[in-house]
Design a protein around this motif. Structure first.
Motif: not given
Length: 878
Positions: A441-470
């Motif tokens: 309805a006009a003015g109503d909100s809903a929550k959704v969740t984006l689940i990102a599944t990382l590739p298995t060959d991504v290099a391990p790291t102590a600190a990541a900085n990854f972004n996606a536009t939704v």
């Protein structure tokens, strides 16, 4: 918002724009909309692991239905020999484009001349005809669109008494959907005044001259015409404005005098006098506007005009108003129904909080996963994730439009590692989002969740900085908004390894390729399967199970199957203890007409518990070959006394029609089998489908009246095998389906008999919990029982869809804590049809939690061979 955008529409804009926006005025989904639905179940296995399984998707296609309303009945008093002008408004209430035939028929005692009843267009719906061109039908109207007409009626000079006219608008779509008004005319020799009301938006009053919106000014005109034989003395008009309109002080004027009418004089004080000495007294309290004219002479006409402003609380839609009139304290028929349409305005947002109508953050509805500052349009996750693991970002969608809308979601990778996959789930964090979110309805909100599944060959790291536009996009208008999903946690080393069971080409570790090349290459013929033997090692600290899939889809026409070591079809490895390994096979089949060349097969698995995963890239090389064949060997599992159906394809890849040739099934001893022609190709045996043993059983398969199989054509056959109830686990039988090489009455011989037979291996073993979803249409929403199916169905707005979700324990140990979750698709809501189609549960003792948009059921423990079922009904909006 980074890219906050707005879309606004006016009825006076281009026709294509008007048709596009008008659909949003209808509550029903538009014709051709696809409603999709998928269910989810969770359970606990014997090892204590929580497993999630997803059902198939069932879909329904919305059919076009007609709907029409006609506004409104008129009551007019008219002098003998006079004319009456009767305004009406036709509204397309259907869910697709339609036009409407117009008829007006005299229904009483004959004081009218039916041939003198004529329709004229009134496109701006001000109660006055736009042209002198008669109409017999409306133009084509988009869903929710309106069109005005004026009926001109001439009465003879000897007319007396009263008469009625039945006015009908009939849909062209089905020829039966109609709307009716009744206009009543009364002949009188006394004073008569016809009152016509119009409301027109002032194009110069708002920020966009093509838009009618809250805050805009509306010019209202009340035109009176004295058509009787006597003067109308003490003439009073009262106009009570709709609650979405407010009178503009100092805006009232009388056509017979210069200057502004005084708002504060009161109803008994004279505001102006015309040249004939007739006076007007005007009064208003801001919502009610009224005036009194001392006398309106026969044949005289005039008007009072004023302005009103559309209030901020006005949503998109129609604002209607009617004015009333009296002559010397005697009520006369009211004015026509004047109307103005508040145009659609669309705005949507996706952010870390809800966004109110003014564009400000509403922290009462906010993301539960956001680890950074609120209201910065970024949802940040700082927790760690494993290679192949998942990262969850919860967003808040808000419908900032002035009407109900549904929103679609999309995601665009910015700098998440290549190979990352994304999917959206609902507010429960589990149910997949199929299609749109809403309607909201006009003015109503809903929550959704984006689940990102990382590739298995991504290099391990102590600190990541990854972004996606939704992004989220309005279904009704196409306007959109964007936000950002950011992951800054550490990436931990994977705890699972997927390998080929081929010496030298195992693909150990995290690299899915062999220095950019595939690890294993197999050559095959078109339509012939390739089997890869695989090993999965659980290097984690606890038992785990892994969902099997392809990281990249194969080309159109290719198929893939995952099979356990015993040959049964699987989509999950089953539970593997910590430090242990298991094997499975991947069967890849190119199409029968596949061109020669190389195709990569990117095999992936991911933990259904921890989200960790791995990949292997292999390759298939397709040879050039022509073949008449049946494909392919099947490995299936069944329980004692159970039935298993194995689907095969028989293809004529030659250039000669096969009109005769035996099709044999042999080899079973204690098991029994029969071969069915799956004529409609739905993968199940329908009651009308035949047991076949020859190509000449394929009715009209070559052409009308000619049985068999045409060149290049295929059929599906289902080999149904039933096992004896005395069969024990491990017992195996093989059934052979073969095509006799002697074809067409012995006049032809198959050139390559190597592909003329398949062997189906049926083993008595236990499997796992499987989840299936079915549907049928309950057209009247009255609980009528239908036949459940997995295939697409057609549904009309207002009809109901009955769903059945069935969880079967095909394993050898109990499944505990079995919970089935499902959601109403977009444009539907859960209903009990007034108690006639309430949800049903099995087994006894199961419980359900139901809302208008979601349903979940708790079935406790399901024993091996047992079922848990949930049935419920949703109704399509109308």
């Amino acid at each position: 918002m980074k890219h906050q955008s707005f879309f606004m529409r006016s009825a006076s804009a281009m026709a294509v724009t008007a048709a596009f926006g008008a659909a949003a005025l209808a509550a029903a989904p538009e014709a051709g909309s696809v409603i999709g639905n998928q269910a989810v179940a969770t359970y606990t296995n014997q090892a204590g692991d929580t497993i999630t399984v997803t059902s198939n998707t069932v879909e329904t296609i919305v059919q076009q239905v007609a709907g029409v309303t006609l506004t409104s009945d008129n009551n007019e008093t008219i002098a003998p020999g006079g004319k009456a002008f009767l305004p009406h408004i036709v509204t397309n209430e259907g869910n697709g484009a339609d036009f409407f035939a117009l008829t007006a028929v005299e229904t009483d005692t004959g004081t009218l001349d039916t041939s003198a009843i004529v329709f004229y267009p009134d496109a701006n719906m001000d109660g006055v005809a736009d042209s002198a061109t008669p109409l017999t039908e409306t133009p084509t109207l988009a869903p929710g669109e309106q069109f005005g007409v004026v009926i001109e009626v001439s009465v003879p000079s000897n007319a007396t008494g009263s008469d009625s006219i039945t006015v009908t608008a009939r849909s062209d779509l089905d020829g039966t959907e109609t709307a009716v008004n009744t206009d009543t005319l009364t002949i009188s020799n006394d004073a008569i005044v016809e009152l016509v009301k119009s409301m027109v938006a002032d194009a110069a009053s708002g920020g966009n001259p093509n838009i009618v919106d809250a805050g805009d000014t509306v010019s209202i005109e009340l035109t009176y015409s004295s058509t009787g034989l006597a003067a109308a003395n003490n003439y009073t008009v009262d106009d009570i404005l709709d609650g979405r309109l407010a009178y503009v002080p100092g805006s009232a004027r009388w056509s017979d005098a210069a200057g502004i009418l005084d708002d504060a004089n009161g109803s008994s004080s004279v505001d102006a006098t015309n040249g004939s000495g007739e006076t007007i007294a005007f009064d208003t309290n801001g919502q009610s506007v009224n005036f009194n004219i001392s006398s309106v002479g026969s044949g005289r006409s005039g008007s009072v005009t004023f302005q009103a402003v559309i209030l901020d609380t006005a949503d998109a839609g129609i604002i209607e108003n009617v004015a009333t009139q009296e002559i010397d304290n005697v009520a006369f028929p009211p004015s026509n129904t004047a109307s103005i349409i508040v145009d659609d305005q669309f705005a949507v947002s996706i952010a870390d909080t809800a966004i109110d109508g003014a564009g400000a953050a509403d922290p009462t509805t906010a993301s539960a996963t956001d680890d950074d500052a609120a209201n910065n349009d970024v949802v940040t996750e700082t927790g760690d994730a494993a290679q192949g693991g998942t990262v969850k970002h919860e967003f808040v969608l808000t419908n900032r439009s002035n009407q109900t809308d549904s929103l679609t979601l999309d995601v665009s990778n910015i700098d998440y590692p290549a190979g990352t996959t994304f999917r959206f789930v609902g507010a429960d964090g589990v149910t997949p989002i199929i299609g749109s979110v809403g309607p909201l309805a006009a003015g109503d909100s809903a929550k959704v969740t984006l689940i990102a599944t990382l590739p298995t060959d991504v290099a391990p790291t102590a600190a990541a900085n990854f972004n996606a536009t939704v992004s989220t996009t309005s279904d009704a208008s196409g306007v959109s908004d964007t936000s950002t999903a950011t992951f800054t946690g550490a990436i931990l080393a994977s705890a699972v390894d997927l390998e080929n069971a081929v010496a030298g080409s195992e693909g150990d570790g995290l690299d899915p390729t062999n220095a950019g090349a595939p690890w294993v290459n197999y050559a095959t013929d078109p339509g012939a399967p390739v089997t890869y033997d695989m090993v999965v090692e659980n290097n984690g600290p606890v038992s785990d199970s892994y969902n099997l899939s392809l990281a990249q889809a194969l080309p159109a026409g290719w198929t893939v199957e995952f099979r356990s070591a015993d040959g049964s079809a699987i989509s999950n490895t089953g539970t593997i203890p910590a430090g242990a390994s298991d094997t499975f096979t991947v069967v890849v089949t190119p199409p029968a007409d596949q061109a020669p060349g190389d195709t990569l097969v990117d095999i992936a698995l991911v933990s259904s518990v921890s989200g960790q995963g791995d990949r292997i890239v292999n390759e298939v090389t397709v040879n050039e070959i022509y073949n008449v064949e049946i494909i392919d060997d099947q490995n299936a599992q069944a329980s004692p006394g159970g039935i298993v159906d194995m689907v095969h394809t028989i293809t004529n890849t030659g250039n000669v029609a096969i009109t005769e040739g035996a099709i044999n099934d042999t080899g079973l001893n204690n098991f029994s089998g029969a071969l069915f022609w799956d004529a409609n190709g739905n993968g199940v045996i329908d009651p009308s489908e035949l047991v076949i043993d020859n190509f000449d059983d394929l009715t009209d398969g070559v052409s009308a009246g000619v049985n068999g199989l045409a060149p290049g054509e295929s059929i599906s056959v289902i080999y149904r095998v039933q096992t004896p109830s005395t069969a024990t686990s491990g017992v195996t039988e093989i059934g052979t389906i073969s095509l006799d090489p002697s074809l067409n009455g012995g006049t032809a011989t198959d050139a390559d008999t190597a592909d003329n037979a398949v062997e189906d291996r049926i083993v008595i073993i236990s499997g796992d919990v499987t989840l299936s979803k079915y549907q049928y249409i309950d057209a009247n929403c009255d609980g009528t029982v239908g036949t459940f199916t997995k295939t697409r169905q057609d549904v009309s707005p207002g009809q109901c869809i009955r769903y059945k979700v069935e969880a079967e324990n095909t394993g050898s140990s109990p499944a505990a804590n079995v919970i089935i979750s499902d959601a109403a698709p977009a444009y539907t809501s859960v209903t009990d049809c007034g108690g006639t189609c309430s949800e049903t549960l099995f087994p006894a003792g199961s419980t359900a939690t139901v809302t208008s948009s979601n349903i979940s059921s708790d079935h406790g423990t399901v024993l091996p061979g047992g079922f848990a079922t949930l049935e419920f009904t949703v109704q399509v909006d109308e």
